[in-house]
Design a protein around this motif. Structure first.
Motif: not given
Length: 161
Positions: A78, A82, A111-112, A138, A142, A145
């Motif tokens: 991670t 992302g 992935c983020q 961002n 996120a 996530h």
């Protein structure tokens, strides 16, 4: 084929990915699940998860990857930033460089992941600029996530290797 799942998770994001992999694969074939440990090296395939630190895997994961011998490796991780596959590919490539020459990478997934609130506080202290706003946007994006779509893509990657 036996497998192990090794992961390093600072915020819980990578742990969630590791748990998703564990729930996807046959439980009877799992020899190890947890933090980087040489016990995982007994497996035929090792799923190795990490959080991103300065564009590559964290130090604990890097040290573990250097001890891999004949096992197949599936890298997963991670990153707080992302969205761009090229960015994820760059991180995975940097992580791969920790493996001994000839190590077999059978798959990968990035992935983020959400970041700690202290990161947002640090961004808020920056001088007002488009870059600051992009970082704040961002961070906010996120927060959800890894989401269900990311976990589903991980399951597909694991099942289709």
């Amino acid at each position: 084929m036996t497998y192990a799942i090794v992961y390093s998770s600072k915020t819980g994001n990578t742990r969630l990915l590791a748990e998703t992999i564990r729930d996807t694969l046959p439980a009877a074939d799992c020899l190890y699940f947890g933090a980087p440990d040489d016990a995982a090296l007994r497996a035929d395939r090792i799923y190795v998860g990490f959080w991103t630190d300065k564009g590559t895997c964290d130090a604990d994961t890097a040290a573990f990857l250097a001890r891999v011998t004949t096992q197949e490796v599936f890298l997963f991780g991670t990153a707080g930033f992302g969205g761009a596959p090229e960015y994820f590919d760059k991180i995975l490539s940097a992580a791969r460089r920790n493996l001994p020459e000839g190590a077999a990478v059978c798959g990968s997934y990035m992935c983020q992941g959400k970041m700690p609130m202290a990161v947002r506080a640090r961004y808020e202290q920056m001088e007002d600029s488009p870059r600051r706003q992009m970082m704040l946007d961002n961070f906010d994006a996120a927060l959800s996530h890894p989401d269900e779509a990311a976990l589903s893509r991980l399951q597909d990657a694991v099942q289709n290797q």
